[in-house]
Write a protein that holds these residues in place. Structure first.
Motif, mmCIF file in Angstrom:
data_model
loop_
_atom_site.group_PDB
_atom_site.id
_atom_site.type_symbol
_atom_site.label_atom_id
_atom_site.label_comp_id
_atom_site.label_asym_id
_atom_site.label_seq_id
_atom_site.Cartn_x
_atom_site.Cartn_y
_atom_site.Cartn_z
ATOM 1 N N HIS A 1 -34.006 -11.148 -16.632
ATOM 2 C CA HIS A 1 -34.954 -11.053 -17.741
ATOM 3 C C HIS A 1 -34.913 -9.700 -18.485
ATOM 4 O O HIS A 1 -34.835 -8.638 -17.871
ATOM 5 C CB HIS A 1 -36.396 -11.294 -17.294
ATOM 6 C CG HIS A 1 -36.676 -12.710 -16.909
ATOM 7 N ND1 HIS A 1 -36.240 -13.255 -15.711
ATOM 8 C CD2 HIS A 1 -37.346 -13.693 -17.567
ATOM 9 C CE1 HIS A 1 -36.635 -14.519 -15.648
ATOM 10 N NE2 HIS A 1 -37.303 -14.814 -16.752
ATOM 11 N N LEU B 1 -35.260 -14.743 -20.064
ATOM 12 C CA LEU B 1 -34.213 -14.900 -19.057
ATOM 13 C C LEU B 1 -32.832 -14.730 -19.681
ATOM 14 O O LEU B 1 -31.913 -14.207 -19.052
ATOM 15 C CB LEU B 1 -34.322 -16.266 -18.380
ATOM 16 C CG LEU B 1 -33.268 -16.575 -17.313
ATOM 17 C CD1 LEU B 1 -33.370 -15.601 -16.152
ATOM 18 C CD2 LEU B 1 -33.399 -18.009 -16.816
ATOM 19 N N ARG C 1 -37.317 -8.465 -14.140
ATOM 20 C CA ARG C 1 -37.852 -9.023 -12.899
ATOM 21 C C ARG C 1 -36.909 -8.799 -11.722
ATOM 22 O O ARG C 1 -35.697 -8.776 -11.884
ATOM 23 C CB ARG C 1 -38.111 -10.523 -13.050
ATOM 24 C CG ARG C 1 -39.077 -10.891 -14.140
ATOM 25 C CD ARG C 1 -39.408 -12.370 -14.082
ATOM 26 N NE ARG C 1 -40.078 -12.838 -15.287
ATOM 27 C CZ ARG C 1 -40.507 -14.081 -15.467
ATOM 28 N NH1 ARG C 1 -40.317 -14.988 -14.511
ATOM 29 N NH2 ARG C 1 -41.105 -14.425 -16.593
ATOM 30 N N SER D 1 -42.448 -8.223 -12.116
ATOM 31 C CA SER D 1 -41.941 -7.580 -13.326
ATOM 32 C C SER D 1 -42.155 -6.071 -13.309
ATOM 33 O O SER D 1 -43.154 -5.569 -12.796
ATOM 34 C CB SER D 1 -42.581 -8.189 -14.574
ATOM 35 O OG SER D 1 -43.977 -8.025 -14.537
ATOM 36 N N SER E 1 -35.951 -10.090 -7.554
ATOM 37 C CA SER E 1 -35.631 -11.394 -6.976
ATOM 38 C C SER E 1 -36.862 -12.197 -6.603
ATOM 39 O O SER E 1 -36.775 -13.414 -6.399
ATOM 40 C CB SER E 1 -34.744 -11.209 -5.745
ATOM 41 O OG SER E 1 -35.401 -10.424 -4.757
ATOM 42 N N GLU E 2 -38.029 -11.542 -6.521
ATOM 43 C CA GLU E 2 -39.283 -12.226 -6.211
ATOM 44 C C GLU E 2 -40.125 -12.466 -7.459
ATOM 45 O O GLU E 2 -41.293 -12.797 -7.369
ATOM 46 C CB GLU E 2 -40.076 -11.419 -5.182
ATOM 47 C CG GLU E 2 -39.354 -11.275 -3.852
ATOM 48 C CD GLU E 2 -40.161 -10.488 -2.845
ATOM 49 O OE1 GLU E 2 -41.360 -10.217 -3.095
ATOM 50 O OE2 GLU E 2 -39.598 -10.121 -1.792
ATOM 51 N N GLN E 3 -39.524 -12.263 -8.635
ATOM 52 C CA GLN E 3 -40.150 -12.498 -9.938
ATOM 53 C C GLN E 3 -41.249 -11.502 -10.275
ATOM 54 O O GLN E 3 -42.070 -11.742 -11.156
ATOM 55 C CB GLN E 3 -40.703 -13.929 -10.026
ATOM 56 C CG GLN E 3 -39.656 -15.013 -9.851
ATOM 57 C CD GLN E 3 -38.590 -14.962 -10.936
ATOM 58 O OE1 GLN E 3 -38.884 -14.989 -12.125
ATOM 59 N NE2 GLN E 3 -37.321 -14.873 -10.525
#
Length: 304
Positions: free
Chosen positions: A24, A292, A45, A51, A47-49
């Motif tokens: 992202h 993304l 982001r 930010s 790997s666990e989303q």
């Protein structure tokens, strides 16, 4: 020729750049550096989303040229239990005196609803390159006027102080299309203490529209212009105009930008920021899947 934005191509999309920047480049915000140079702040982001806010430096042109990408975040998630412990996402920069204010969206994951948002503030002092959180608490949180959520802020200095335009939920529903997210405004004497007015500045005009997000306001003489993202099936970039910054009329048919026939921005365009630099008017924006696929640059070809 009809007024329009001419797309100059995608500028940057992270691909495992760092452990905190796996994917992202959402919510781009421009900081002109002089000449053709531009620093762009964006949300990235892990790997666990979660930010963080990062930056890159680019050269404006056709095509634009990416020069460098930051090796550490400007701002990362807050400590566990704070309003931004699930992530800090880019809002905007505003000059307040000789300091630079960075307003950002802090968020927590929810249980009964997907997330809870609030607006935070970090400040860069003169002569410094670092932003420091002004407080561990938000400067604009849920309140009697916005009881559900507040989101992506845009702040301008005005004759009477400072004005913020931001997103607000009127409700939460059983699915995404029931969120009823609109744009409101707030005022402040100092850029820190904010008073929401309760005014809805941009609202739906059809039953298929259910979310408005990330306003960007530019003053062109006596005309105020606001670009924003709105959606039914997919995000599009809209435009509203005002003569006082308070009352707005939607003119989405003149926004001048739409998804491409194919490629990185073929499904949606969103999260636009408009700015003037090097004698031209430019737009940085996101394409498909909310950043993304990275962000791109467009140049205005028309009258202002």
């Amino acid at each position: 020729m009809r007024d329009r934005w001419r797309k100059l191509g995608r500028v940057y999309c992270p691909d495992n750049h760092a452990d905190w920047s796996v994917s992202h480049a959402a919510n781009p915000f421009p900081e002109p550096l002089g000449g053709n140079l531009l620093r762009v702040y964006f949300s990235t982001r892990d790997s666990e989303q979660r930010s963080s806010i990062s930056t890159c430096v680019m050269e404006l042109g056709d095509p634009p040229r990416l020069l460098e990408v930051a090796e550490r975040p400007v701002l990362g998630p807050g400590d566990v239990g704070l309003f931004d412990d699930s992530g800090a996402s880019m809002g905007c920069l505003t000059q307040v005196g000789d300091r630079t204010f960075l307003y950002y969206l802090g968020w927590n994951l929810g249980r009964t609803v997907p997330w809870r948002n609030a607006v935070g503030l970090a400040i860069r002092e003169p002569g410094s390159e670092r932003f420091e959180r002004w407080s561990l608490a938000p400067v604009l949180d849920r309140n009697p006027i916005d009881p559900y959520s507040v989101s992506y802020p845009f702040v301008l200095s005005t004759e009477d102080g400072y004005r913020m335009w931001y997103g607000s939920n009127r409700s939460w529903g059983a699915d995404q299309a029931s969120m009823d997210h609109i744009l409101k405004d707030a005022t402040s004497p100092d850029g820190i203490t904010w008073s929401p007015t309760g005014t809805v500045v941009v609202d739906a005009e059809t039953r298929s529209e259910y979310a408005f997000s990330r306003p960007c306001v530019v003053r062109d003489g006596d005309v105020w212009r606001m670009w924003y993202s709105f959606r039914g099936d997919a995000y599009r970039i809209g435009l509203a105009e005002s003569t006082d910054g308070l009352h707005w009329k939607r003119r989405d048919d003149t926004a001048g930008i739409a998804p491409s026939a194919d490629g990185w921005d073929s499904v949606q365009v969103s999260y636009a920021m408009v700015f003037d630099a090097a004698g031209e008017r430019w737009m940085v924006y996101n394409g498909t899947r909310y950043g993304l696929t990275g962000f791109g640059l467009a140049i205005w070809e028309g009258t202002i």
